[in-house]
Design a protein around this motif. Structure first.
Motif, PDB file in Angstrom:
ATOM      1  N   THR A 183      -7.057 -53.305 -35.401  1.00 29.32           N
ATOM      2  CA  THR A 183      -7.578 -51.944 -35.457  1.00 29.32           C
ATOM      3  C   THR A 183      -7.654 -51.516 -36.908  1.00 29.32           C
ATOM      4  N   ARG A 184      -8.553 -50.605 -37.196  1.00 27.26           N
ATOM      5  CA  ARG A 184      -8.637 -50.021 -38.532  1.00 27.26           C
ATOM      6  C   ARG A 184      -8.197 -48.557 -38.497  1.00 27.26           C
ATOM      7  N   THR A 185      -7.669 -48.127 -37.356  1.00 19.46           N
ATOM      8  CA  THR A 185      -7.231 -46.741 -37.195  1.00 19.46           C
ATOM      9  C   THR A 185      -5.746 -46.709 -36.854  1.00 19.46           C
ATOM     10  N   ILE A 186      -4.954 -46.064 -37.702  1.00 21.09           N
ATOM     11  CA  ILE A 186      -3.515 -45.935 -37.436  1.00 21.09           C
ATOM     12  C   ILE A 186      -3.062 -44.476 -37.464  1.00 21.09           C
ATOM     13  N   SER A 187      -3.974 -43.565 -37.832  1.00 14.81           N
ATOM     14  CA  SER A 187      -3.592 -42.151 -37.891  1.00 14.81           C
ATOM     15  C   SER A 187      -3.292 -41.586 -36.510  1.00 14.81           C
ATOM     16  N   ASN A 188      -3.686 -42.315 -35.462  1.00 15.75           N
ATOM     17  CA  ASN A 188      -3.342 -41.894 -34.105  1.00 15.75           C
ATOM     18  C   ASN A 188      -1.935 -42.342 -33.721  1.00 15.75           C
ATOM     19  N   LEU A 189      -1.317 -43.168 -34.575  1.00 12.98           N
ATOM     20  CA  LEU A 189       0.035 -43.657 -34.314  1.00 12.98           C
ATOM     21  C   LEU A 189       1.064 -43.061 -35.271  1.00 12.98           C
ATOM     22  N   VAL A 190       0.639 -42.841 -36.513  1.00 12.26           N
ATOM     23  CA  VAL A 190       1.558 -42.414 -37.568  1.00 12.26           C
ATOM     24  C   VAL A 190       0.991 -41.182 -38.261  1.00 12.26           C
ATOM     25  N   ALA A 191       1.872 -40.244 -38.609  1.00  9.13           N
ATOM     26  CA  ALA A 191       1.443 -39.019 -39.290  1.00  9.13           C
ATOM     27  C   ALA A 191       2.277 -38.805 -40.546  1.00  9.13           C
ATOM     28  N   VAL A 192       1.729 -38.034 -41.468  1.00 13.20           N
ATOM     29  CA  VAL A 192       2.447 -37.679 -42.689  1.00 13.20           C
ATOM     30  C   VAL A 192       3.746 -36.963 -42.323  1.00 13.20           C
ATOM     31  N   ASN A 193       4.816 -37.296 -43.046  1.00 11.97           N
ATOM     32  CA  ASN A 193       6.170 -36.748 -42.874  1.00 11.97           C
ATOM     33  C   ASN A 193       6.942 -37.387 -41.725  1.00 11.97           C
ATOM     34  N   ASP A 194       6.337 -38.323 -40.997  1.00  9.02           N
ATOM     35  CA  ASP A 194       7.092 -39.050 -39.973  1.00  9.02           C
ATOM     36  C   ASP A 194       8.209 -39.855 -40.637  1.00  9.02           C
ATOM     37  N   PRO A 195       9.399 -39.913 -40.039  1.00 12.42           N
ATOM     38  CA  PRO A 195      10.431 -40.820 -40.555  1.00 12.42           C
ATOM     39  C   PRO A 195       9.903 -42.253 -40.514  1.00 12.42           C
ATOM     40  N   TRP A 196      10.131 -43.004 -41.582  1.00 12.66           N
ATOM     41  CA  TRP A 196       9.546 -44.334 -41.675  1.00 12.66           C
ATOM     42  C   TRP A 196      10.096 -45.284 -40.619  1.00 12.66           C
ATOM     43  N   ASP A 197      11.367 -45.141 -40.237  1.00 14.96           N
ATOM     44  CA  ASP A 197      11.911 -46.043 -39.228  1.00 14.96           C
ATOM     45  C   ASP A 197      11.198 -45.860 -37.890  1.00 14.96           C
ATOM     46  N   GLU A 198      10.875 -44.609 -37.544  1.00 16.09           N
ATOM     47  CA  GLU A 198      10.160 -44.357 -36.290  1.00 16.09           C
ATOM     48  C   GLU A 198       8.706 -44.813 -36.390  1.00 16.09           C
ATOM     49  N   ALA A 199       8.072 -44.537 -37.528  1.00 16.77           N
ATOM     50  CA  ALA A 199       6.676 -44.934 -37.712  1.00 16.77           C
ATOM     51  C   ALA A 199       6.533 -46.452 -37.680  1.00 16.77           C
ATOM     52  N   PHE A 200       7.466 -47.138 -38.318  1.00 16.24           N
ATOM     53  CA  PHE A 200       7.422 -48.604 -38.357  1.00 16.24           C
ATOM     54  C   PHE A 200       7.510 -49.184 -36.949  1.00 16.24           C
ATOM     55  N   GLU A 201       8.379 -48.626 -36.118  1.00 14.82           N
ATOM     56  CA  GLU A 201       8.530 -49.111 -34.747  1.00 14.82           C
ATOM     57  C   GLU A 201       7.270 -48.848 -33.924  1.00 14.82           C
ATOM     58  N   TYR A 224      13.667 -42.995 -45.531  1.00 14.33           N
ATOM     59  CA  TYR A 224      12.310 -42.893 -46.061  1.00 14.33           C
ATOM     60  C   TYR A 224      11.409 -42.162 -45.069  1.00 14.33           C
ATOM     61  N   TYR A 225      10.307 -41.665 -45.585  1.00 12.59           N
ATOM     62  CA  TYR A 225       9.343 -40.963 -44.738  1.00 12.59           C
ATOM     63  C   TYR A 225       7.931 -41.377 -45.142  1.00 12.59           C
ATOM     64  N   VAL A 226       6.955 -41.086 -44.285  1.00 11.74           N
ATOM     65  CA  VAL A 226       5.552 -41.401 -44.563  1.00 11.74           C
ATOM     66  C   VAL A 226       4.973 -40.305 -45.446  1.00 11.74           C
ATOM     67  N   LYS A 227       4.641 -40.669 -46.677  1.00 11.61           N
ATOM     68  CA  LYS A 227       4.086 -39.701 -47.628  1.00 11.61           C
ATOM     69  C   LYS A 227       2.594 -39.504 -47.401  1.00 11.61           C
ATOM     70  N   SER A 228       1.888 -40.589 -47.082  1.00 11.09           N
ATOM     71  CA  SER A 228       0.458 -40.477 -46.791  1.00 11.09           C
ATOM     72  C   SER A 228       0.036 -41.617 -45.882  1.00 11.09           C
ATOM     73  N   VAL A 229      -1.012 -41.390 -45.121  1.00  8.72           N
ATOM     74  CA  VAL A 229      -1.559 -42.411 -44.230  1.00  8.72           C
ATOM     75  C   VAL A 229      -3.077 -42.270 -44.231  1.00  8.72           C
ATOM     76  N   SER A 230      -3.764 -43.395 -44.321  1.00 14.14           N
ATOM     77  CA  SER A 230      -5.230 -43.361 -44.315  1.00 14.14           C
ATOM     78  C   SER A 230      -5.754 -44.500 -43.453  1.00 14.14           C
ATOM     79  N   ASP A 231      -6.759 -44.201 -42.667  1.00 10.46           N
ATOM     80  CA  ASP A 231      -7.389 -45.221 -41.835  1.00 10.46           C
ATOM     81  C   ASP A 231      -8.262 -46.125 -42.699  1.00 10.46           C
TER      82      ASP A 231
END
Length: 237
Positions: free
Chosen positions: A116-134, A160-167
């Motif tokens: 996939t080239r789209t991940i913004s539907n899974l991960v958002a800015v400010n999400d804790p990185w451990d949760e986003a990674f899982e 850590y947290y997600v500072k930015s995310v881009s598809d």
């Protein structure tokens, strides 16, 4: 009469030999071989994360035509046709940036199938990185293969947290930037002090009111008006 016939035969044989020689001359290697083109020596372009189609077009455009693409799965390799869609470049040999690479060099591309080239539907800015990674891993997405990861997260991912995310798009993978929560708090404090002071100052310059703060005109550092080593009030970080 007999002599006349003999002369005619000799003439015909001679003419045939001349024609044969003429044909041999016409078919000589020097007249039929193609002109040799010397290879060029160039810097190998960075093909990583490109779609396979764009990578092949880039190589051919620069003069590299001896190219193969392979996919690795569980330690085994399989050849991928160069006109296949739905793949991107995971690694390359010769490596990107290598200089003086002859255009007759064999280029080997290791490819990875697009998921996939789209991940913004899974991960958002400010999400804790451990949760986003899982979340990404549960979706079958591998770091470095399916998305670009920027950050120094080591050990406890919960720090850590997600500072930015881009598809991504047709030629670029999705990207995630991760930052330490401590850096985030420091940036927020600096922003608050900047907003409170409302002024910029040059480090080392004279100031008038001890205890005043300002943001450096050279960086994000906060300067404080305090007594310097020369006994005078200056902006000091």
């Amino acid at each position: 009469m007999k002599k006349l016939l003999t002369g005619v035969v000799i003439v015909l044989i001679t003419a045939g030999m001349l024609n044969a020689c003429s044909e041999m001359e016409d078919e000589s290697p020097s007249s039929s071989s193609s002109e040799y083109t010397a290879p060029e020596y160039k810097e190998m372009p960075d093909l990583r994360h490109m779609s396979l189609e764009k990578a092949i077009a880039t190589l051919h455009g620069e003069g590299w035509t001896d190219v193969e693409a392979v996919e690795e799965n569980d330690g085994t390799e399989s050849t991928v046709r160069l006109d296949q869609t739905g793949y991107h470049i995971a690694s390359q040999n010769p490596h990107n940036g290598k200089t003086g690479v002859s255009t007759d060099t064999h280029v080997r591309l290791t490819v990875h199938k697009d998921r996939t080239r789209t991940i913004s539907n899974l991960v958002a800015v400010n999400d804790p990185w451990d949760e986003a990674f899982e979340k990404l891993r549960s979706a079958g997405l591998e770091r470095g293969c399916d998305y670009i990861y920027v950050g120094g997260a080591m050990g406890d991912y919960s720090q850590y947290y997600v500072k930015s995310v881009s598809d991504g798009d047709a030629d670029n993978l999705p990207a995630i930037i991760v930052e330490d929560y401590r850096d985030k708090r420091r940036h927020e404090e600096q922003q608050q002090e900047r907003d409170a002071s409302g002024q910029e100052a040059h480090g080392g310059a004279f100031c008038s009111t001890e205890g005043d703060t300002a943001i450096s005109d050279r960086s994000d550092n906060i300067l404080t008006c305090q007594e310097a080593s020369d006994g005078r009030l200056r902006w000091i970080s």
